[in-house]
Design a protein around this motif. Structure first.
Motif, mmCIF file in Angstrom:
data_model
loop_
_atom_site.group_PDB
_atom_site.id
_atom_site.type_symbol
_atom_site.label_atom_id
_atom_site.label_comp_id
_atom_site.label_asym_id
_atom_site.label_seq_id
_atom_site.Cartn_x
_atom_site.Cartn_y
_atom_site.Cartn_z
ATOM 1 N N GLN A 69 -7.375 -3.380 -9.963
ATOM 2 C CA GLN A 69 -7.320 -2.592 -8.742
ATOM 3 C C GLN A 69 -6.328 -3.229 -7.778
ATOM 4 O OE1 GLN A 69 -11.225 -2.166 -7.093
ATOM 5 N NE2 GLN A 69 -11.892 -0.806 -8.733
ATOM 6 N N LEU A 70 -5.727 -2.393 -6.950
ATOM 7 C CA LEU A 70 -4.803 -2.894 -5.938
ATOM 8 C C LEU A 70 -5.468 -2.805 -4.576
ATOM 9 C CD1 LEU A 70 -1.472 -1.180 -7.090
ATOM 10 C CD2 LEU A 70 -2.286 -3.489 -7.595
ATOM 11 N N SER A 71 -5.515 -3.923 -3.896
ATOM 12 C CA SER A 71 -6.039 -3.966 -2.532
ATOM 13 C C SER A 71 -4.884 -3.756 -1.559
ATOM 14 C CB SER A 71 -6.699 -5.319 -2.270
ATOM 15 O OG SER A 71 -5.712 -6.336 -2.302
ATOM 16 N N ALA A 72 -5.222 -3.641 -0.277
ATOM 17 C CA ALA A 72 -4.181 -3.471 0.742
ATOM 18 C C ALA A 72 -3.225 -4.657 0.726
ATOM 19 C CB ALA A 72 -4.816 -3.311 2.120
ATOM 20 N N ASP A 73 -3.753 -5.872 0.546
ATOM 21 C CA ASP A 73 -2.890 -7.056 0.514
ATOM 22 C C ASP A 73 -1.935 -7.028 -0.675
ATOM 23 O OD1 ASP A 73 -4.052 -8.049 2.792
ATOM 24 O OD2 ASP A 73 -5.463 -9.330 1.719
ATOM 25 N N GLU A 74 -2.406 -6.534 -1.806
ATOM 26 C CA GLU A 74 -1.558 -6.511 -2.999
ATOM 27 C C GLU A 74 -0.485 -5.433 -2.923
ATOM 28 O OE1 GLU A 74 -4.438 -8.081 -6.559
ATOM 29 O OE2 GLU A 74 -4.924 -6.133 -5.672
ATOM 30 N N THR A 75 -0.666 -4.436 -2.090
ATOM 31 C CA THR A 75 0.342 -3.382 -1.962
ATOM 32 C C THR A 75 1.328 -3.657 -0.841
ATOM 33 O OG1 THR A 75 -1.060 -2.053 -0.503
ATOM 34 C CG2 THR A 75 -1.188 -1.589 -2.878
ATOM 35 N N ALA A 76 1.196 -4.821 -0.174
ATOM 36 C CA ALA A 76 2.110 -5.167 0.915
ATOM 37 C C ALA A 76 3.535 -5.251 0.391
ATOM 38 C CB ALA A 76 1.708 -6.505 1.530
ATOM 39 N N PRO A 77 4.491 -4.725 1.151
ATOM 40 C CA PRO A 77 5.889 -4.851 0.743
ATOM 41 C C PRO A 77 6.271 -6.315 0.563
ATOM 42 C CG PRO A 77 5.685 -3.336 2.582
ATOM 43 C CD PRO A 77 4.338 -3.985 2.397
ATOM 44 N N ARG A 78 7.152 -6.587 -0.368
ATOM 45 C CA ARG A 78 7.554 -7.975 -0.659
ATOM 46 C C ARG A 78 8.053 -8.714 0.571
ATOM 47 N NH1 ARG A 78 11.090 -6.170 -5.397
ATOM 48 N NH2 ARG A 78 9.494 -5.178 -6.615
ATOM 49 N N ARG A 79 8.826 -8.043 1.393
ATOM 50 C CA ARG A 79 9.383 -8.729 2.569
ATOM 51 C C ARG A 79 8.278 -9.129 3.531
ATOM 52 N NH1 ARG A 79 10.755 -3.500 2.862
ATOM 53 N NH2 ARG A 79 9.920 -2.292 4.589
ATOM 54 N N GLU A 80 7.188 -8.364 3.576
ATOM 55 C CA GLU A 80 6.071 -8.687 4.444
ATOM 56 C C GLU A 80 5.267 -9.848 3.878
ATOM 57 O OE1 GLU A 80 2.039 -6.468 5.880
ATOM 58 O OE2 GLU A 80 3.830 -5.257 5.674
ATOM 59 N N MET A 81 5.225 -9.977 2.540
ATOM 60 C CA MET A 81 4.442 -11.024 1.906
ATOM 61 C C MET A 81 5.172 -12.366 1.934
ATOM 62 S SD MET A 81 2.936 -8.871 -1.329
ATOM 63 C CE MET A 81 2.582 -10.344 -2.221
ATOM 64 N N ALA A 82 6.459 -12.342 2.190
ATOM 65 C CA ALA A 82 7.225 -13.592 2.196
ATOM 66 C C ALA A 82 6.726 -14.491 3.315
ATOM 67 C CB ALA A 82 8.710 -13.288 2.385
ATOM 68 N N ALA A 83 6.845 -15.782 3.098
ATOM 69 C CA ALA A 83 6.407 -16.742 4.115
ATOM 70 C C ALA A 83 7.238 -16.559 5.374
ATOM 71 C CB ALA A 83 6.556 -18.157 3.583
ATOM 72 N N PRO A 84 6.606 -16.672 6.546
ATOM 73 C CA PRO A 84 7.376 -16.527 7.778
ATOM 74 C C PRO A 84 8.354 -17.681 7.930
ATOM 75 C CG PRO A 84 5.128 -17.214 8.249
ATOM 76 C CD PRO A 84 5.212 -16.932 6.774
ATOM 77 N N PRO A 85 9.461 -17.455 8.619
ATOM 78 C CA PRO A 85 10.439 -18.529 8.796
ATOM 79 C C PRO A 85 9.831 -19.677 9.603
ATOM 80 C CG PRO A 85 11.016 -16.634 10.143
ATOM 81 C CD PRO A 85 9.859 -16.228 9.281
ATOM 82 N N ALA A 86 10.235 -20.856 9.269
ATOM 83 C CA ALA A 86 9.715 -22.038 9.966
ATOM 84 C C ALA A 86 10.207 -22.051 11.401
ATOM 85 C CB ALA A 86 10.163 -23.294 9.238
ATOM 86 N N THR A 87 9.316 -22.449 12.306
ATOM 87 C CA THR A 87 9.679 -22.581 13.717
ATOM 88 C C THR A 87 10.164 -24.003 13.941
ATOM 89 O OG1 THR A 87 7.940 -21.010 14.262
ATOM 90 C CG2 THR A 87 8.816 -22.331 16.069
#
Length: 177
Positions: A69-87
């Protein structure tokens, strides 16, 4: 005479062996994109079975926990799932949040595919939508998608993306009026 026939047969066998050895083995087809990747048998068109098999591969890649099954998290676009840029150290600004459109797109996808309304997309729900999409794309109803049908589909999708995804296409221009 027998020696001559034996020598001719041996020479013929040797020449055939050399010719076979010099034939380059068929190189595997490159993975390609779109239709080339879905065309499993390489005949230049995509059958419904090939289309669904490719969709099954996509589903398996998205199903990170392999629960079918696919959950909402698993259907997230790849760019959204990428780690946020380091501050940078000492910076007071937080990393930028994911664009709100990405969450809305994910929500629409689940709403559209989740036919039993359990908040998850099952493999069967996904396959049913894929089969319906194949039938829509197969405009000549021959059971295959050819290059022209795939190109027309890609052009329609690009047009929808440029219009924001939900608006209908503009009416055709009539130069006679």
């Amino acid at each position: 005479m027998n020696k001559l026939l034996l020598a001719a047969a041996l020479a013929g066998t040797t020449m055939a062996g050399l010719a076979y050895a010099q034939t380059a083995p068929e190189a595997p087809r490159p993975a390609g994109r779109g239709m080339a990747r879905a065309d499993g048998d390489g005949d230049g068109r995509v059958s419904k079975a090939e289309y669904i098999a490719r969709a099954d591969e996509r589903f398996a890649r998205m199903d990170k926990n392999s629960d079918g099954q696919l959950s909402a998290d698993e259907t997230a676009p790849r760019r959204e799932m990428a780690a946020p840029p380091a501050t940078p150290a000492g910076a007071d600004t937080a990393p930028p949040a994911a664009p709100p459109a990405a969450g809305a797109m994910r929500s629409r996808m689940i709403d559209r595919l989740d036919t039993n309304h359990d908040g998850m997309i099952s493999r069967d729900e996904y396959r049913a939508q894929v089969a319906e999409r194949f039938d829509r794309l197969d405009t000549n109803h021959d059971g295959f998608l050819d290059q022209a049908e795939m190109t027309a589909s890609r052009d329609r999708a690009r047009g929808m993306m440029q219009r924001g995804g939900d608006s209908p296409p503009p009416p055709p221009q009539n130069p006679g009026q």
